[in-house]
Enzyme design. Structure first.
Site, mmCIF file in Angstrom:
data_model
loop_
_atom_site.group_PDB
_atom_site.id
_atom_site.type_symbol
_atom_site.label_atom_id
_atom_site.label_comp_id
_atom_site.label_asym_id
_atom_site.label_seq_id
_atom_site.Cartn_x
_atom_site.Cartn_y
_atom_site.Cartn_z
ATOM 1 C CG ASN A 23 -1.613 8.914 10.812
ATOM 2 O OD1 ASN A 23 -2.688 8.269 10.572
ATOM 3 N ND2 ASN A 23 -0.971 9.256 9.837
ATOM 4 C CE LYS A 73 -10.663 -2.622 13.276
ATOM 5 N NZ LYS A 73 -9.653 -1.518 13.748
ATOM 6 N N GLY A 130 -4.246 3.165 5.681
ATOM 7 C CA GLY A 130 -3.198 2.360 6.611
ATOM 8 C C GLY A 130 -2.110 2.190 5.847
ATOM 9 C CB SER A 131 0.765 -0.464 6.408
ATOM 10 O OG SER A 131 0.139 -1.720 6.873
ATOM 11 C CB VAL A 132 1.957 -0.799 1.484
ATOM 12 C CG1 VAL A 132 2.017 -1.987 0.549
ATOM 13 C CG2 VAL A 132 2.207 0.460 1.178
ATOM 14 C CD GLU A 146 -4.151 8.068 2.347
ATOM 15 O OE1 GLU A 146 -3.165 7.693 2.095
ATOM 16 O OE2 GLU A 146 -4.719 8.565 3.161
ATOM 17 C CB CYS A 205 -0.129 8.744 4.754
ATOM 18 S SG CYS A 205 -1.339 9.843 4.652
ATOM 19 C CD GLU A 240 4.853 5.828 5.072
ATOM 20 O OE1 GLU A 240 4.380 6.755 5.022
ATOM 21 O OE2 GLU A 240 4.389 4.518 4.796
ATOM 22 C CD GLU A 270 -10.043 8.660 1.575
ATOM 23 O OE1 GLU A 270 -10.393 7.744 2.387
ATOM 24 O OE2 GLU A 270 -8.926 9.350 2.194
#
Length: 497
Positions: free
Chosen positions: A159, A182, A233-235, A255, A290, A390, A469
């Site tokens: 995103n 990556k 990324g996703s959970v 995160e 997010c 979400e 972060e």
């Protein structure tokens, strides 16, 4: 700004140990707005390529980590110089592979540079030490300092890939680690190009770029020479990372997603400025951020006013191609996500909730693209998926509350805890509510990525992940302590008496 859509397809390779590497297998990168249009191809690494990237980073580690933090900062400052020269082209490519509008793609690349420069401002703190003096029964002087971890992998989502990379990569490098980046398999092109331009100005192996299919990438996490993985990324993706990393005791920063609540108090200011902020906080990047506001709680006396204010802005929405002038909202990135958000909206309609939809789906060559009309769901049942999950799309539930305690309880009644916001004219109310929200970051009279403080620690609570972060906290996340203790003869002698 040149329109990239008429240019030849973009092609990117791997970048390992200071060398560009082509692969026979490639990833086809599709345009989410134009069915069947290929934006370009990215190299698809084999397991052997991945292992060589780790080996290259490991080989570069001793020399890089032996530099002082100030020396690394100097090299990194030179490596980022001129990064903006290709920003228009970077943005045009990212807009096509991601779907978001050109200006957002341009800001994506800009934020990477800002985060890089802000990280370098901490060079003097990286190697800071504290000293514990001898104490009764402890005849030692102990110096506590910090050491880098080794080879780290940074994995980012589709995103805001370049901006999100900037929240971790410069901090990892400045701390003395070497890195493998990556890029996401569905948006690898602009990011691979940009990161390679930086990597070319660093010593070979310090920064490597590996694109490819997830099934070939386990070595970026499970190689014993990888000390840490930073994953956004996703959970579910985060849970998978933890599981994989546990086998090699690889550390993780995660995160993950959020279900962020915005609380509008009875005295909230709802003028154009504040409504514009809220609108951006919900619908920027077609809702695919997010830290976007995913649930809005508003004092019952202000519900109609807030819904009207958002509706007026949604009536101006122009769905279209990200590179076209006048487009204000692009498609969703993935077909599966479009189907998921469509289901959320349909479930809300079927439940009898008031669903307001806006804008017109584009036709012509954009017909069949991943476009979705933005929507508001007014006062839905709190058990509906549009509230509990979400959305990651252009729809938001707006729910009334009667008391402050009720709003706080509802806001915290969720699996996530990334961000939140409080909207009130009273600073004391703002502080009181903010301190009760279980999340990592709270805005007051604002919300969203547009004005995130890029110096502050950022990260989640609960299933929104852990680790931080940005800023010195982000650097410390890529270090660990080292204590060096010296026996103190004088203190030892006193103990003998």
């Amino acid at each position: 700004m040149s329109d990239q859509s008429s240019h030849a397809p973009v092609k990117t390779g791997l970048y390992i140990g200071g060398q560009v590497r082509e692969t026979s297998d490639v990833l086809e990168v599709m345009d989410p707005a134009k069915p069947d249009r290929v934006v370009g191809t990215a190299a698809a690494a084999s397991e052997a390529d991945v292992a060589e990237a780790v080996a290259a980073a490991k080989a570069a580690y001793d020399d890089w980590s032996s530099l002082s933090a100030q020396e690394r900062a100097q090299v990194m400052s030179e490596a980022i110089a001129g990064i903006a020269d290709d920003r228009d082209e970077d943005a045009a490519i990212l807009s096509q592979e991601n779907g978001k509008i050109r200006m957002e793609a341009w800001i994506d690349a800009l934020v990477f540079e800002l985060r890089w420069q802000l990280a370098l401002q901490h060079a003097d703190e990286v190697e800071a030490t504290t000293v514990l003096e001898p104490a009764p029964g402890l005849p030692v002087t102990t110096e506590i300092g910090y050491q880098p971890l080794g080879v780290v992998t940074v994995i980012v989502p589709f995103n805001w890939p370049i901006a999100i990379l900037g929240a971790a990569l410069p901090h990892a490098l400045l701390a003395g680690n070497t890195a493998i980046v990556k890029p996401p398999p569905s948006t690898p092109l602009a990011m691979s190009r940009l990161v390679q331009r930086v990597a070319e100005k660093l010593p070979p192996g310090v920064l490597n770029v590996v694109t490819g299919r997830d099934e070939q990438m386990a070595g970026l996490i499970q190689n014993v020479d990888v000390a840490k993985v930073c994953f956004t990324g996703s959970v579910n993706g985060g849970k998978k990372m933890m599981e994989m990393a546990s086998r090699t005791m690889t550390r993780v920063t995660l995160e993950l997603g959020g279900n962020d609540a915005a609380i509008f108090c009875e005295d909230a200011v709802l003028d154009d400025t504040h409504l514009d902020r809220l609108f951006a906080a919900i619908y920027d990047t077609t809702g695919q951020i997010c830290m976007n506001a995913k649930r809005v709680y508003v004092h019952r006396s202000r519900l109609e006013e807030l819904v009207d204010g958002l509706s007026q802005r949604l009536e101006q929405t122009v769905l279209g191609y990200g590179l076209d002038e006048g487009t204000t909202m692009g498609p969703l990135h993935q077909r599966a996500q479009k189907e998921f958000v469509t289901e959320l909206i349909q479930e809300a309609k079927d439940s009898g909730a008031q669903v307001l939809e806006f804008g017109e789906l584009p036709g012509g060559e954009l017909e069949g693209g991943n476009f979705l009309r933005p929507a508001i769901v007014v006062d839905p049942d709190p058990k509906l998926k549009v509230v509990t999950e979400e959305q990651f799309g252009p729809v938001v539930p707006i729910m009334p509350f009667d008391t402050e305690d009720e709003a706080i309880a509802e806001a915290n009644d969720t699996w996530g805890g990334l961000c939140g916001s409080v909207w009130t004219a009273d600073p004391e109310t703002a502080s009181r509510i903010a301190k009760q929200l279980v999340c990592g970051y709270v805005w007051v009279n604002d919300h969203g990525a547009t004005r995130l403080d890029l110096r502050a620690p950022f990260g989640g609570m609960k299933q929104s992940g852990f680790g931080r972060e940005q800023g010195i906290h982000g650097i410390r996340a890529f270090q660990d302590t080292r204590s060096i203790a010296n026996l103190d003869d004088e203190a030892l002698a006193q103990m003998a008496h």
